[in-house]
Write a protein that holds these residues in place. Structure first.
Motif, mmCIF file in Angstrom:
data_model
loop_
_atom_site.group_PDB
_atom_site.id
_atom_site.type_symbol
_atom_site.label_atom_id
_atom_site.label_comp_id
_atom_site.label_asym_id
_atom_site.label_seq_id
_atom_site.Cartn_x
_atom_site.Cartn_y
_atom_site.Cartn_z
ATOM 1 N N VAL A 72 0.842 -1.200 0.000
ATOM 2 C CA VAL A 72 0.000 0.000 0.000
ATOM 3 C C VAL A 72 0.874 1.246 0.000
ATOM 4 O O VAL A 72 0.635 2.201 -0.751
ATOM 5 C CB VAL A 72 -0.943 -0.002 1.219
ATOM 6 N N LYS A 73 1.905 1.254 0.832
ATOM 7 C CA LYS A 73 2.834 2.382 0.905
ATOM 8 C C LYS A 73 3.486 2.649 -0.454
ATOM 9 O O LYS A 73 3.517 3.787 -0.930
ATOM 10 C CB LYS A 73 3.909 2.091 1.951
ATOM 11 N N VAL A 74 3.989 1.590 -1.088
ATOM 12 C CA VAL A 74 4.684 1.742 -2.371
ATOM 13 C C VAL A 74 3.727 2.215 -3.455
ATOM 14 O O VAL A 74 4.058 3.106 -4.245
ATOM 15 C CB VAL A 74 5.357 0.410 -2.770
ATOM 16 N N ARG A 75 2.514 1.643 -3.505
ATOM 17 C CA ARG A 75 1.555 2.060 -4.538
ATOM 18 C C ARG A 75 1.186 3.540 -4.378
ATOM 19 O O ARG A 75 1.089 4.272 -5.365
ATOM 20 C CB ARG A 75 0.296 1.198 -4.446
ATOM 21 N N LEU A 76 0.972 3.989 -3.146
ATOM 22 C CA LEU A 76 0.610 5.382 -2.924
ATOM 23 C C LEU A 76 1.783 6.322 -3.187
ATOM 24 O O LEU A 76 1.597 7.423 -3.705
ATOM 25 C CB LEU A 76 0.093 5.572 -1.492
ATOM 26 N N GLN A 77 2.988 5.885 -2.826
ATOM 27 C CA GLN A 77 4.169 6.713 -3.074
ATOM 28 C C GLN A 77 4.414 6.898 -4.564
ATOM 29 O O GLN A 77 4.911 7.946 -4.990
ATOM 30 C CB GLN A 77 5.407 6.074 -2.429
ATOM 31 N N CYS A 78 4.075 5.869 -5.346
ATOM 32 C CA CYS A 78 4.343 5.901 -6.790
ATOM 33 C C CYS A 78 3.109 6.277 -7.602
ATOM 34 O O CYS A 78 3.151 6.244 -8.823
ATOM 35 C CB CYS A 78 4.851 4.538 -7.260
ATOM 36 N N GLN A 79 2.022 6.620 -6.948
ATOM 37 C CA GLN A 79 0.767 6.825 -7.661
ATOM 38 C C GLN A 79 0.876 7.890 -8.750
ATOM 39 O O GLN A 79 0.341 7.720 -9.845
ATOM 40 C CB GLN A 79 -0.343 7.208 -6.678
ATOM 41 N N SER A 80 1.593 8.964 -8.477
ATOM 42 C CA SER A 80 1.715 10.028 -9.474
ATOM 43 C C SER A 80 2.630 9.632 -10.619
ATOM 44 O O SER A 80 2.667 10.285 -11.660
ATOM 45 C CB SER A 80 2.248 11.309 -8.820
#
Length: 287
Positions: free
Chosen positions: A122-130
């Motif tokens: 979840v952390k990685v997906r949100l960090q890379c979302q942009s």
């Protein structure tokens, strides 16, 4: 059972996340995309396009779970170490054997994967979302991201990259605890059973850097597997990700983000061990 270590690890881990999260975001973005040529370019672009808040994307999820995962790491480490010493009929006053420290740290690192993996993806997906293709509005927040992954990719989706996570955290925490105790033993004054605070801060910072030096290659593979399928690149599994990354970008790709990891690791783990020692000493005080 050493319950004080579970509590102290929980407090220390949460404190460490709060200190080091902005640089963790930079590290993850560098590992999962090739747009930025260096640390400062990634920092400048994030500031320019997303502002300061861009460095804290997805922080609430690891902050809420790190207490459990750090508690497992430190608690498992201390209890496995105690068990190994009992099996060898060694006194707790004797210096710890290096092999016992290594094995106990390895066990602690692997133990946290069950809790850590869903929070980490979840952390990685949100960090890379942009950074991801057509994903600006894909996830509205940590809970929505967690539920979306579970719905779209099933329960195994929450553990995507968990093998690489275990291969990262086992050797990394083994090195981490071994380095910390080795430095403390070498610099501890002869008339004290506990290291001084200066030694704790130095040993904590250096051990964090050594742990990441060992763990960064698997950290890169883990991050890429976690965004596989939503980043424009698809990996069939651990070995495909490893071979494809090395073949297309060279062996240096496995150490992408190492500089950021080491810069972040010193203050973070200095803080973690200072808080850990403070809580342990308080809970184990005669009063």
């Amino acid at each position: 059972m050493h319950f004080a270590d579970f509590v102290a690890g929980s407090v220390g881990g949460a404190f460490g996340v709060a200190v080091g999260y902005p640089l963790d975001t930079v590290k993850v973005r560098m590992q999962t995309q090739t747009r930025d040529s260096g640390v400062w370019e990634c920092v400048r672009r994030t500031c320019r396009t997303e502002g300061v808040s861009g460095f804290y994307r997805g922080m609430s999820m690891p902050l809420s779970t790190v207490s459990i995962s750090s508690s497992l790491v430190f608690g498992t480490y201390r209890n496995v170490l105690h068990l190994l010493e009992e099996l060898r009929h060694r006194s707790t006053a004797e210096a710890h054997r290096k092999a016992d420290l290594f094995l106990s740290g390895f066990a602690g690192g692997v133990a946290q994967v069950l809790v850590m993996s869903p929070a980490d993806i979840v952390k990685v997906r949100l960090q890379c979302q942009s950074e991801l293709q057509d994903s600006r509005l894909r996830y509205r927040g940590p809970v929505h991201c967690l539920l979306s992954i579970a719905r779209d990719e099933g329960l195994p989706g929450l553990y995507k990259g968990s093998a690489a996570l275990a291969l990262r955290d086992g050797p990394s925490f083994a090195t981490y605890f071994l380095t910390y105790h080795s430095i403390c033993d070498a610099l501890r004054s002869t008339d004290s059973s506990r290291p001084g605070w200066t030694v704790v801060l130095l040993a904590g910072g250096v051990s964090g850097m050594c742990g990441w030096a060992v763990g960064t290659p698997m950290d890169v593979i883990k991050a890429r597997l976690q965004v596989s399928g939503v980043s424009g690149r698809f990996y069939r599994g651990f070995f495909h990700c490893l071979s494809h990354s090395v073949r297309s970008e060279g062996i240096a790709v496995l150490f992408r983000g190492l500089t950021v990891n080491c810069i972040r690791a010193f203050p973070v783990n200095m803080s973690v061990f200072a808080m850990y020692e403070l809580v342990v000493r308080f809970l184990r005080s005669p009063s």
